[in-house]
Design a protein around this motif. Structure first.
Motif, PDB file in Angstrom:
ATOM      1  N   GLY A   1       8.746   4.211  15.635  1.00 40.44           N
ATOM      2  CA  GLY A   1      10.099   4.560  16.020  1.00 40.44           C
ATOM      3  C   GLY A   1      10.754   5.400  14.949  1.00 40.44           C
ATOM      4  N   VAL A   2      11.676   6.250  15.366  1.00 43.11           N
ATOM      5  CA  VAL A   2      12.353   7.127  14.411  1.00 43.11           C
ATOM      6  C   VAL A   2      13.787   7.385  14.887  1.00 43.11           C
ATOM      7  CG1 VAL A   2      11.476   9.247  15.491  1.00 43.11           C
ATOM      8  CG2 VAL A   2      12.160   9.294  13.109  1.00 43.11           C
ATOM      9  N   THR A   3      14.713   7.340  13.933  1.00 36.44           N
ATOM     10  CA  THR A   3      16.103   7.687  14.223  1.00 36.44           C
ATOM     11  C   THR A   3      16.703   8.380  13.010  1.00 36.44           C
ATOM     12  OG1 THR A   3      18.224   6.867  15.082  1.00 36.44           O
ATOM     13  CG2 THR A   3      17.130   5.494  13.433  1.00 36.44           C
ATOM     14  N   THR A   4      17.704   9.184  13.239  1.00 37.75           N
ATOM     15  CA  THR A   4      18.406   9.885  12.162  1.00 37.75           C
ATOM     16  C   THR A   4      19.730   9.187  11.915  1.00 37.75           C
ATOM     17  OG1 THR A   4      17.385  11.963  12.805  1.00 37.75           O
ATOM     18  CG2 THR A   4      19.328  12.111  11.400  1.00 37.75           C
ATOM     19  N   ILE A   5      20.042   8.966  10.646  1.00 35.45           N
ATOM     20  CA  ILE A   5      21.304   8.340  10.269  1.00 35.45           C
ATOM     21  C   ILE A   5      22.013   9.243   9.272  1.00 35.45           C
ATOM     22  CG2 ILE A   5      20.656   5.952  10.711  1.00 35.45           C
ATOM     23  CD1 ILE A   5      19.795   5.719   7.840  1.00 35.45           C
ATOM     24  N   SER A   6      23.324   9.102   9.201  1.00 31.76           N
ATOM     25  CA  SER A   6      24.112   9.887   8.263  1.00 31.76           C
ATOM     26  C   SER A   6      24.864   8.941   7.336  1.00 31.76           C
ATOM     27  CB  SER A   6      25.117  10.742   9.027  1.00 31.76           C
ATOM     28  OG  SER A   6      24.921  12.083   8.762  1.00 31.76           O
ATOM     29  N   LEU A   7      24.684   9.118   6.043  1.00 33.39           N
ATOM     30  CA  LEU A   7      25.406   8.328   5.048  1.00 33.39           C
ATOM     31  C   LEU A   7      26.203   9.273   4.166  1.00 33.39           C
ATOM     32  CD1 LEU A   7      22.782   5.693   3.846  1.00 33.39           C
ATOM     33  CD2 LEU A   7      24.809   5.298   5.220  1.00 33.39           C
ATOM     34  N   GLU A   8      27.488   9.054   4.097  1.00 35.07           N
ATOM     35  CA  GLU A   8      28.348   9.930   3.301  1.00 35.07           C
ATOM     36  C   GLU A   8      29.044   9.200   2.160  1.00 35.07           C
ATOM     37  OE1 GLU A   8      28.152  13.110   3.713  1.00 35.07           O
ATOM     38  OE2 GLU A   8      26.982  12.952   5.555  1.00 35.07           O
ATOM     39  N   GLU A   9      29.121   7.856   2.227  1.00 41.61           N
ATOM     40  CA  GLU A   9      29.852   7.094   1.219  1.00 41.61           C
ATOM     41  C   GLU A   9      28.990   5.992   0.627  1.00 41.61           C
ATOM     42  OE1 GLU A   9      33.526   5.542   2.716  1.00 41.61           O
ATOM     43  OE2 GLU A   9      34.008   7.387   3.775  1.00 41.61           O
ATOM     44  N   ILE A  10      29.223   5.717  -0.656  1.00 43.00           N
ATOM     45  CA  ILE A  10      28.548   4.617  -1.338  1.00 43.00           C
ATOM     46  C   ILE A  10      29.596   3.566  -1.669  1.00 43.00           C
ATOM     47  CG2 ILE A  10      27.236   3.916  -3.376  1.00 43.00           C
ATOM     48  CD1 ILE A  10      26.235   6.748  -3.630  1.00 43.00           C
ATOM     49  N   SER A  11      29.337   2.323  -1.285  1.00 39.19           N
ATOM     50  CA  SER A  11      30.244   1.223  -1.587  1.00 39.19           C
ATOM     51  C   SER A  11      30.217   0.935  -3.082  1.00 39.19           C
ATOM     52  CB  SER A  11      29.832  -0.026  -0.808  1.00 39.19           C
ATOM     53  OG  SER A  11      30.606  -1.127  -1.234  1.00 39.19           O
ATOM     54  N   ALA A  12      31.390   0.793  -3.679  1.00 35.55           N
ATOM     55  CA  ALA A  12      31.485   0.451  -5.099  1.00 35.55           C
ATOM     56  C   ALA A  12      31.371  -1.058  -5.289  1.00 35.55           C
ATOM     57  CB  ALA A  12      32.803   0.953  -5.671  1.00 35.55           C
ATOM     58  N   ASP A  13      31.531  -1.828  -4.211  1.00 34.71           N
ATOM     59  CA  ASP A  13      31.442  -3.286  -4.286  1.00 34.71           C
ATOM     60  C   ASP A  13      29.995  -3.727  -4.423  1.00 34.71           C
ATOM     61  OD1 ASP A  13      34.193  -3.411  -3.886  1.00 34.71           O
ATOM     62  OD2 ASP A  13      33.974  -3.548  -1.708  1.00 34.71           O
ATOM     63  N   ARG A  14      29.799  -4.884  -5.025  1.00 36.97           N
ATOM     64  CA  ARG A  14      28.480  -5.498  -5.113  1.00 36.97           C
ATOM     65  C   ARG A  14      28.148  -6.060  -3.724  1.00 36.97           C
ATOM     66  NH1 ARG A  14      27.180  -9.958  -9.661  1.00 36.97           N
ATOM     67  NH2 ARG A  14      28.094  -8.354 -10.971  1.00 36.97           N
ATOM     68  N   VAL A  15      26.993  -5.687  -3.183  1.00 34.15           N
ATOM     69  CA  VAL A  15      26.616  -6.067  -1.827  1.00 34.15           C
ATOM     70  C   VAL A  15      25.598  -7.202  -1.849  1.00 34.15           C
ATOM     71  CG1 VAL A  15      25.487  -5.248   0.290  1.00 34.15           C
ATOM     72  CG2 VAL A  15      27.083  -3.759  -0.928  1.00 34.15           C
ATOM     73  N   ILE A  16      25.849  -8.212  -1.038  1.00 30.45           N
ATOM     74  CA  ILE A  16      24.912  -9.318  -0.859  1.00 30.45           C
ATOM     75  C   ILE A  16      24.198  -9.085   0.465  1.00 30.45           C
ATOM     76  CG2 ILE A  16      24.655 -11.810  -0.539  1.00 30.45           C
ATOM     77  CD1 ILE A  16      27.264 -12.132  -2.163  1.00 30.45           C
ATOM     78  N   LEU A  17      22.871  -9.049   0.419  1.00 30.43           N
ATOM     79  CA  LEU A  17      22.113  -8.846   1.650  1.00 30.43           C
ATOM     80  C   LEU A  17      22.178 -10.091   2.530  1.00 30.43           C
ATOM     81  CD1 LEU A  17      18.815  -7.051   0.567  1.00 30.43           C
ATOM     82  CD2 LEU A  17      20.930  -6.057   1.396  1.00 30.43           C
ATOM     83  N   ALA A  18      22.308  -9.856   3.835  1.00 30.65           N
ATOM     84  CA  ALA A  18      22.303 -10.964   4.787  1.00 30.65           C
ATOM     85  C   ALA A  18      20.886 -11.520   4.894  1.00 30.65           C
ATOM     86  CB  ALA A  18      22.788 -10.475   6.154  1.00 30.65           C
ATOM     87  N   GLU A  19      20.756 -12.827   4.720  1.00 32.61           N
ATOM     88  CA  GLU A  19      19.465 -13.504   4.869  1.00 32.61           C
ATOM     89  C   GLU A  19      19.053 -13.455   6.343  1.00 32.61           C
ATOM     90  OE1 GLU A  19      17.464 -15.082   2.627  1.00 32.61           O
ATOM     91  OE2 GLU A  19      18.741 -14.546   0.941  1.00 32.61           O
ATOM     92  N   PRO A  20      17.762 -13.456   6.611  1.00 32.19           N
ATOM     93  CA  PRO A  20      17.315 -13.472   8.004  1.00 32.19           C
ATOM     94  C   PRO A  20      17.818 -14.723   8.721  1.00 32.19           C
ATOM     95  CG  PRO A  20      15.493 -13.009   6.522  1.00 32.19           C
ATOM     96  CD  PRO A  20      16.650 -13.391   5.673  1.00 32.19           C
ATOM     97  N   GLU A  21      18.292 -14.534   9.943  1.00 30.15           N
ATOM     98  CA  GLU A  21      18.758 -15.664  10.744  1.00 30.15           C
ATOM     99  C   GLU A  21      18.238 -15.540  12.166  1.00 30.15           C
ATOM    100  OE1 GLU A  21      22.929 -15.824  12.067  1.00 30.15           O
ATOM    101  OE2 GLU A  21      23.174 -13.829  11.201  1.00 30.15           O
ATOM    102  N   LEU A  22      17.879 -16.675  12.733  1.00 23.12           N
ATOM    103  CA  LEU A  22      17.399 -16.737  14.110  1.00 23.12           C
ATOM    104  C   LEU A  22      18.608 -16.578  15.019  1.00 23.12           C
ATOM    105  CD1 LEU A  22      14.803 -17.226  15.726  1.00 23.12           C
ATOM    106  CD2 LEU A  22      15.401 -19.656  15.725  1.00 23.12           C
ATOM    107  N   LEU A  23      18.507 -15.694  16.000  1.00 21.40           N
ATOM    108  CA  LEU A  23      19.625 -15.428  16.893  1.00 21.40           C
ATOM    109  C   LEU A  23      19.489 -16.218  18.191  1.00 21.40           C
ATOM    110  CD1 LEU A  23      19.868 -11.556  16.461  1.00 21.40           C
ATOM    111  CD2 LEU A  23      21.164 -13.325  15.278  1.00 21.40           C
ATOM    112  N   GLY A  24      20.624 -16.476  18.816  1.00 23.01           N
ATOM    113  CA  GLY A  24      20.636 -17.182  20.089  1.00 23.01           C
ATOM    114  C   GLY A  24      20.138 -16.302  21.217  1.00 23.01           C
ATOM    115  N   GLU A  25      19.872 -16.909  22.360  1.00 21.32           N
ATOM    116  CA  GLU A  25      19.351 -16.179  23.517  1.00 21.32           C
ATOM    117  C   GLU A  25      20.284 -15.027  23.900  1.00 21.32           C
ATOM    118  OE1 GLU A  25      18.195 -17.051  28.152  1.00 21.32           O
ATOM    119  OE2 GLU A  25      18.212 -18.704  26.726  1.00 21.32           O
ATOM    120  N   GLY A  26      19.727 -13.845  24.079  1.00 23.70           N
ATOM    121  CA  GLY A  26      20.486 -12.662  24.472  1.00 23.70           C
ATOM    122  C   GLY A  26      21.178 -11.949  23.338  1.00 23.70           C
TER     123      GLY A  26
END
Length: 186
Positions: free
Chosen positions: A159-184
């Motif tokens: 799969g391939v998609t194009t994304i555009s990033l123009e800004e960098i967050s100055a805040d410290r970012v915490i990555l979201a841990e993997p979570e199991l999602l509900g049906e749908g």
């Protein structure tokens, strides 16, 4: 008359085969892999995986359990969910390419990089790429159903998609841990 007809039919058959090959290879990379274009927020099936990319953002610093992870470039964070269609597996492979043609794998310093997914059971999380500081702008995100080394050697879909990033967050970012999602949910 018969030999001319046979020759004419042979030439037409070769031309038809050439047109068919051109039509099939028009959407392929030089390696023979067939790409599937998708957009952010859209489900896409790649091999035995179902993938949904929610968002992509950039940050200067990641937070790994209170420890800042800085980079000389920037972090690109991909928020996505995935499921399989048949057997449980680890999440699909992801890669980035910037407008200069430089490619990036998920950073080995990324606090989260891989998780298990199962048939029709969606798991959502975030991964981080360390990219060059001047990589802002248009980036190409790749999703492979197989490890990248296999995908480049064998004609498999990706799969391939194009994304555009123009800004960098100055805040410290915490990555979201993997979570199991509900049906749908994605």
């Amino acid at each position: 008359m018969r030999p001319r007809l046979s020759l004419l039919l042979g030439v037409l058959l070769v031309l038809a085969a050439g047109v068919g090959v051109n039509a099939v290879t028009a959407g392929t990379e030089p390696s023979g892999s067939v790409s599937t274009r998708f957009a952010l927020g859209e489900d896409v099936r790649i091999g035995e995986f179902q993938v949904h990319v929610h968002d992509v953002r950039a940050a200067q610093t990641l937070d790994d359990d209170g420890v800042p992870l800085q980079t000389s470039g920037m972090w690109v964070i991909v928020d996505y969910s995935a499921a399989t269609t048949r057997e449980p597996a680890y999440s699909p492979g992801l890669g980035l390419r910037d407008s200069e043609g430089r490619t990036y794998a998920i950073s080995s310093r990324s606090p989260v990089s891989d998780w298990r997914v199962a048939p029709d059971t969606w798991t959502r999380g975030e991964v981080a790429f360390e990219v060059a500081a001047d990589a802002l702008g248009d980036l190409t995100l790749f999703v492979w159903a197989y490890p990248r080394t296999v995908a480049e050697d064998v004609p498999v879909g990706y799969g391939v998609t194009t994304i555009s990033l123009e800004e960098i967050s100055a805040d410290r970012v915490i990555l979201a841990e993997p979570e199991l999602l509900g049906e749908g949910e994605r």
